[in-house]
Design a protein around this motif. Structure first.
Motif, PDB file in Angstrom:
ATOM      1  N   ASP A 130      -3.191  17.596  -3.160  1.00 30.93           N
ATOM      2  CA  ASP A 130      -3.165  16.245  -3.721  1.00 30.93           C
ATOM      3  C   ASP A 130      -2.057  15.400  -3.104  1.00 30.93           C
ATOM      4  OD1 ASP A 130      -5.257  16.935  -5.331  1.00 30.93           O
ATOM      5  OD2 ASP A 130      -4.052  17.289  -7.120  1.00 30.93           O
ATOM      6  N   GLN A 178       2.240   1.893  -3.441  1.00 30.10           N
ATOM      7  CA  GLN A 178       1.233   2.493  -4.318  1.00 30.10           C
ATOM      8  C   GLN A 178       1.013   3.965  -3.997  1.00 30.10           C
ATOM      9  OE1 GLN A 178      -2.393  -0.006  -4.511  1.00 30.10           O
ATOM     10  NE2 GLN A 178      -1.562  -0.528  -6.525  1.00 30.10           N
ATOM     11  N   ALA A 179       0.982   4.295  -2.713  1.00 34.43           N
ATOM     12  CA  ALA A 179       0.785   5.696  -2.321  1.00 34.43           C
ATOM     13  C   ALA A 179       1.945   6.561  -2.797  1.00 34.43           C
ATOM     14  CB  ALA A 179       0.636   5.794  -0.802  1.00 34.43           C
ATOM     15  N   GLY A 196       1.739   1.106  -9.628  1.00 35.34           N
ATOM     16  CA  GLY A 196       1.304   2.497  -9.627  1.00 35.34           C
ATOM     17  C   GLY A 196       1.908   3.309 -10.754  1.00 35.34           C
ATOM     18  N   ALA A 227       3.852   5.912  -5.313  1.00 36.26           N
ATOM     19  CA  ALA A 227       3.738   5.997  -6.770  1.00 36.26           C
ATOM     20  C   ALA A 227       2.762   7.096  -7.168  1.00 36.26           C
ATOM     21  CB  ALA A 227       3.300   4.655  -7.342  1.00 36.26           C
ATOM     22  N   ARG A 228       1.627   7.192  -6.478  1.00 34.92           N
ATOM     23  CA  ARG A 228       0.659   8.243  -6.795  1.00 34.92           C
ATOM     24  C   ARG A 228       1.271   9.622  -6.585  1.00 34.92           C
ATOM     25  NH1 ARG A 228      -2.842   4.559  -4.184  1.00 34.92           N
ATOM     26  NH2 ARG A 228      -2.726   5.698  -2.218  1.00 34.92           N
ATOM     27  N   GLN A 229       2.012   9.777  -5.508  1.00 36.57           N
ATOM     28  CA  GLN A 229       2.656  11.063  -5.244  1.00 36.57           C
ATOM     29  C   GLN A 229       3.714  11.377  -6.305  1.00 36.57           C
ATOM     30  OE1 GLN A 229       3.900  10.253  -1.137  1.00 36.57           O
ATOM     31  NE2 GLN A 229       2.523  11.865  -0.448  1.00 36.57           N
ATOM     32  N   CYS A 230       4.490  10.363  -6.668  1.00 38.01           N
ATOM     33  CA  CYS A 230       5.514  10.570  -7.694  1.00 38.01           C
ATOM     34  C   CYS A 230       4.891  11.034  -9.001  1.00 38.01           C
ATOM     35  CB  CYS A 230       6.307   9.278  -7.916  1.00 38.01           C
ATOM     36  SG  CYS A 230       7.514   8.877  -6.640  1.00 38.01           S
ATOM     37  N   ARG A 231       3.875  10.341  -9.448  1.00 38.09           N
ATOM     38  CA  ARG A 231       3.249  10.705 -10.714  1.00 38.09           C
ATOM     39  C   ARG A 231       2.611  12.086 -10.620  1.00 38.09           C
ATOM     40  NH1 ARG A 231       4.400   6.898 -14.911  1.00 38.09           N
ATOM     41  NH2 ARG A 231       3.344   8.559 -16.058  1.00 38.09           N
ATOM     42  N   ARG A 232       2.152  12.451  -9.447  1.00 40.96           N
ATOM     43  CA  ARG A 232       1.522  13.772  -9.301  1.00 40.96           C
ATOM     44  C   ARG A 232       2.510  14.905  -9.507  1.00 40.96           C
ATOM     45  NH1 ARG A 232      -0.232  17.730  -9.972  1.00 40.96           N
ATOM     46  NH2 ARG A 232      -1.968  18.876  -9.032  1.00 40.96           N
ATOM     47  N   GLU A 264       0.826  -1.204   0.000  1.00 33.54           N
ATOM     48  CA  GLU A 264       0.000   0.000   0.000  1.00 33.54           C
ATOM     49  C   GLU A 264       0.860   1.253   0.000  1.00 33.54           C
ATOM     50  OE1 GLU A 264      -3.393   0.299   2.626  1.00 33.54           O
ATOM     51  OE2 GLU A 264      -3.342  -1.866   2.951  1.00 33.54           O
ATOM     52  N   ASP A 278      -5.571   9.960   2.705  1.00 30.41           N
ATOM     53  CA  ASP A 278      -5.115   8.578   2.626  1.00 30.41           C
ATOM     54  C   ASP A 278      -3.636   8.440   2.973  1.00 30.41           C
ATOM     55  OD1 ASP A 278      -4.565  10.048   0.266  1.00 30.41           O
ATOM     56  OD2 ASP A 278      -4.257   8.220  -0.869  1.00 30.41           O
TER      57      ASP A 278
END
Length: 973
Positions: free
Chosen positions: A381, A146-147, A202, A149-154, A143, A386
């Protein structure tokens, strides 16, 4: 060698229920090949070489640096950029500019081992990997991946140089240390795999580092060339193990590092990064790794000490690396490599093959064209609810109870222990101490790391009579060379303290320090030292958070790898309102109302608590116990007389349990359960009607009046000022009623007249009778039944009748200066006269509690009758009792009060309360409301009756409902 790892990882994958990562694209993907071929055709040989370099970007250095970097990207067709410390906005702006000016989208990377907060300001860090190594449930690591990864892509990052899969088996390691998951190869591999999987699923490339394994070093490769003096067999079974495991299961990239490993390559002073035997022969051929191979920073002294710019880059490519990270001098490097190609020392074909790997990686990361990263809502963001919730779950899962003699922790008996909390290594009050004070009154002491002899003596003397001393060890270091920050004076102090008191030591730092800290009846390893860790650790000490971690390393024989008890939570935890769906800034408006009610003398003080999603998100106290200037300020652990909240928090709760067990029928008569009522006008009253206040009972009887003489003083034949065998019913601290008199009260209740109709009339008498029903069926007094059935098992040690029997009166808020009956201050005995004359235990009044413990009872009901994994009540029972009985006739549930459904009548709650809301108010100035629809609990406790119960300002000022209105306005977010 690679086959020995396959069986193990397959078992791990099945056990964790996760599938292996399957990349988009791949060698057989025709669209990928066509795109790579098309790009290759647009690049000349020099431009292709540029794809193998990754330069460093420093957004905080400003425009000049950015211009220079953009020029290099354009000139050399650089393949990627690694970004360093920055605020999110400058980072994204630089990413966008460089991508817009690069003909081929860049690989954008970051060193985000514990999340992008490692390099990006204003973003929370996740725990370091050594702390994560303590976690038993590896799905949490997935988890986290994945979190991240979301921050990196953001922020536009596509490569994260993580996880670290070095097996840290050298406690003196100055560079890896807490960056590793620990000393056990299986633990490191399993957690590295989950981190990798989370990142890559992610959409971010994971990079396992530092190959061939940097865990067994005592030098930092940033400053020198470490030497690994281990044989081939040891390297195969320990250092290389995680790399092989991940390489065989979808790992996209590896980072090689600067080590001398004679067992793999005997060339003197040759860093492993530059060794063909280690990179090409071992990693590529033997292990069979097919992903990208990045070098560690080429500017590090581990390589630059022996090889200059250009030469080191060429040797790294010749060794088999694909991407050169942070070349010391890009111009010299380019010229050196181009010249080597011309001389035939390295072929253009090998360069092209690497370029194709880089381009294929870009294709799989979605970098066929780079879209600009939006700046709107960037910070919000990155700091989503989460992220914080996961961070807290990781911290709680890692907390390790490494020692627990005589089950000292978690602390259950906060009612009878004198507790001190000492923070070592800090100058001021810590978040750890602040949080401990929410659970128990603690004597707080603070000492610096270097403890003066006089300060040590004074502190030891001050805590000598304490039943337990909790010590938080702060200000620590991650390095062994300075004893992990543990001073000799701290060790001496802890040794003396242990000899004097029962102690619990909480270590906010490196677990290797335990080899120096063999102190304490209980030892909790918290791994890191920040406010969140301190708060959760305090909660764990008091049972509001679980402790599930196990030591990821061996610190000493006393503290071996794997040590750690599993201890579940049993109290409500604390949380941030914004992360639970409430606007914390709006909740702050409660302060003004609470301060107003104190200033207007609606009550001397109060407690206000809000819980959301099972977490206490607002818990503040206001004012003092009385209006005296020297009065004690209200504390979170102070007890209040709940008055009529007793009806739901004790009597109705007990009836629900008995109903749950099939021993109670709500439609039976009182005479069925109470034989003594047969032949009276109460015999045929239906229990359900009694509990909804529609049985025709009068509201109350002032029993105390007939016990007063003509001067309105207690009659001397009924009362004495001291307790003896005849006069032993405590109606106040210094007044005792004749023990036979409660029987007279029951006779008056049994013989009291009924009203002519059964319209709704709120009645205390019905709850007296309900108490009698509970006691008849349970075969024991109400206070004992509810204690044994709910309060005790739930760990609620401050929810009780007659609190003076267990607690110091200092912690109990007084309710009145009684000048009409008892003629003294009422503190610790129930304010209600009838309940007092029944010995302090009655079905309608008598219960005392704190805001936090009362909230726990309401949360039990919101959560369907479950608490700390134990099912106390069936959900259907809770639904039955807390639903409207008949909203056409009254707002009542069975025992519970509810929001007024008739808009023509005065509202008793905030209008925004859902129809599922249930709770009760109390005469002394209290209320509790639970809203299952919003998973929301509101508790207000005050002593508005002090000094005079006729003070109605709390009611006329509508303070309780006004505060509840604010809570729902905060919820509207």
């Amino acid at each position: 060698m690679k086959h020995r790892f396959l069986g193990w990882l397959a078992i791990v994958s099945v056990a964790l229920g996760t599938s292996f990562w399957k990349p988009s694209g791949g060698p057989g993907d025709r669209a990928e090949r066509l795109w790579v071929d098309s790009v290759m055709a647009t690049l000349d040989e020099s431009q292709r070489l540029g794809q193998l370099f990754m330069l460093a970007g420093y957004p905080e250095k400003g425009k000049q640096h950015e211009d220079e970097l953009a020029a290099l990207v354009a000139r050399y067709q650089i393949g990627g950029v690694i970004f360093f410390k920055s605020d999110p906005t400058p980072l994204v702006k630089m990413v966008n500019r460089l991508q817009s000016e690069s003909r081929i989208p860049l690989l954008t990377s970051i060193d985000g081992e514990w999340g992008i907060g490692m390099r990006v300001d204003s973003v929370p860090d996740f725990p370091r990997q050594l702390m994560l190594g303590a976690i038993r449930d590896n799905r949490l690591i997935y988890e986290m991946g994945q979190a991240i990864a979301r921050q990196c892509r953001r922020v536009g990052i596509t490569v994260n140089f993580a996880p670290v899969v070095d097996v840290n088996n050298n406690p003196n390691n100055p560079v890896i240390n807490d960056r590793s998951f620990g000393e056990d190869r299986t633990n490191v591999s399993a957690k590295g795999y989950q981190y990798m999987l989370g990142l890559q699923e992610g959409g971010v490339m994971a990079c396992a580092k530092h190959f061939p394994g940097h865990g067994d070093t005592d030098k930092d490769s940033h400053f020198d060339l470490p030497v690994i003096q281990r044989d081939q067999a040891r390297l195969d079974t320990v250092e290389l193990y995680p790399f092989v495991a991940l390489a065989q299961h979808g790992l996209q990239s590896v980072m090689t590092t600067h080590l001398s490993v004679p067992a793999l390559d005997t060339t003197r002073n040759l860093p492993s990064t530059l060794s063909p035997r280690i990179v090409h022969d071992l990693l590529t051929r033997k292990i069979g790794f097919r992903g990208l191979i990045f070098t560690d920073a080429m500017s590090m002294h581990g390589v630059s000490k022996f090889f200059g710019p250009g030469e080191s880059d060429l040797r790294a490519l010749q060794a088999g690396n694909d991407v050169l990270l942070m070349s010391e001098n890009i111009h010299v490097a380019f010229d050196t490599v181009r010249a080597a190609i011309a001389r035939g020392e390295i072929t253009q074909a090998s360069i092209d093959a690497r370029v194709r790997k880089v381009l294929a990686a870009k294709y799989r990361l979605g970098l066929r064209r780079a879209a600009p990263v939006p700046l709107a809502n960037l910070r919000a963001d990155l700091n989503g609810r989460d992220v914080f919730e996961l961070r807290e779950r990781l911290i709680e899962a890692a907390l390790t109870l490494a020692r627990n003699r005589r089950d000292l922790l978690p602390i259950r008996r906060t009612d009878s222990l004198k507790i001190a909390c000492i923070s070592l290594g800090t100058a001021g009050r810590t978040a750890f101490q602040t949080q401990c004070a929410y659970f128990s009154p603690v004597l707080e002491k603070t000492l610096l790391s270097e403890i003066p002899a006089k300060a040590a003596e004074k502190t030891l003397a001050e805590v000598a009579d304490c039943d337990l001393v909790i010590v938080g060890l702060h200000g620590m270091s991650r390095k062994a060379e300075n004893q992990f920050g543990v001073t000799e004076s701290e060790r001496i102090f802890l040794e003396r303290l242990q000899a004097q008191n029962r102690t619990a030591l909480c270590v906010f730092g490196n677990p290797y320090s335990l080899r120096l800290l063999d102190y304490g009846d209980a030892v909790v390893v918290a791994y890191e030292d920040n406010e969140t860790v301190q708060r959760i650790c305090a909660e764990a000490v008091f049972g509001a958070a679980s402790m599930n971690g196990r030591l990821p390393i061996t610190a000493s024989p006393e503290f071996p790898f794997g040590a750690g008890a599993v201890v579940p939570a049993f109290r409500m935890p604390y949380g941030d309102p914004d992360r639970q769906g409430l606007d914390g800034a709006k909740l702050d408006a409660i302060d003004a109302i609470a301060k107003e009610l104190v200033a207007e003398k609606a009550a001397p003080g109060c407690q206000v608590l809000v819980a959301k999603n099972g977490k206490i998100v607002f818990h503040r106290t206001y004012g003092a116990h009385t209006y005296d200037k020297s009065a004690r300020a209200v504390m979170p652990t102070d007890l209040y007389d709940l008055a009529s909240i007793t009806k739901v928090a004790a009597t109705t709760l007990s009836l629900m349990k008995i109903y749950d067990e099939g021993r109670l029928d709500l439609d039976r008569t009182l005479g069925h359960y109470l034989p003594e009522l047969r032949g009276t006008n109460k015999e045929n009253l239906v229990l359900r009607e009694v509990l909804v206040h529609q049985a025709g009972l009068k509201d109350w009887i002032p029993f105390y009046l007939e016990t007063l003489d003509k001067n309105k003083r207690p009659k001397t034949d009924l009362y004495k000022g001291i307790c003896d065998s005849i006069y032993c019913v405590p109606v106040s601290e210094k007044l005792f009623l004749k023990k036979s008199f409660p029987d007279s009260i029951w006779k008056k209740i049994y013989g009291s007249d009924l009203r002519a109709d059964k319209d709704y009339v709120y009645s205390d008498l019905g709850l007296y009778l309900a108490q009698r029903v509970v006691e008849s069926i349970a075969g024991m007094p109400l206070d004992r039944y509810v204690e044994e059935t709910f309060y005790g098992p739930m760990g609620l040690r401050q929810t009780l009748f007659n609190p003076r029997k267990r607690l110091s009166p200092v912690r109990i808020v007084p309710t009145e200066l009684d000048g009409y009956f008892r003629h003294q201050s009422i503190q610790g005995t129930v304010h209600d006269m009838g309940s007092a004359m029944m010995g302090g235990v009655a079905g309608h009044a008598g219960l005392f509690s704190t805001a936090a413990e009362l909230a726990s009872l309401m949360q039990l009901l919101i959560d369907g009758g479950q608490w700390a994994g134990v099912q106390y009540l069936h959900p259907r029972t809770i639904e039955l009792f807390t639903a409207y009985h008949d909203p056409k006739t009254s707002r009542r549930g069975i025992g519970f009060d509810k929001p007024e459904p008739d808009p023509a009548r005065t509202a008793n709650t905030a209008k925004a309360c859902s129809p599922k809301t249930f709770g009760h108010t109390g005469f002394t100035g209290t209320c509790v409301w639970a809203d299952p629809e919003h998973d929301l609990v509101f508790v207000f406790l005050s002593n508005r009756t002090y000094p005079d119960m006729n003070n109605r300002k709390l009611i006329t000022g509508n303070y309780r409902t006004r505060i509840q209105d604010i809570i729902y306005r905060a919820l509207a977010k």
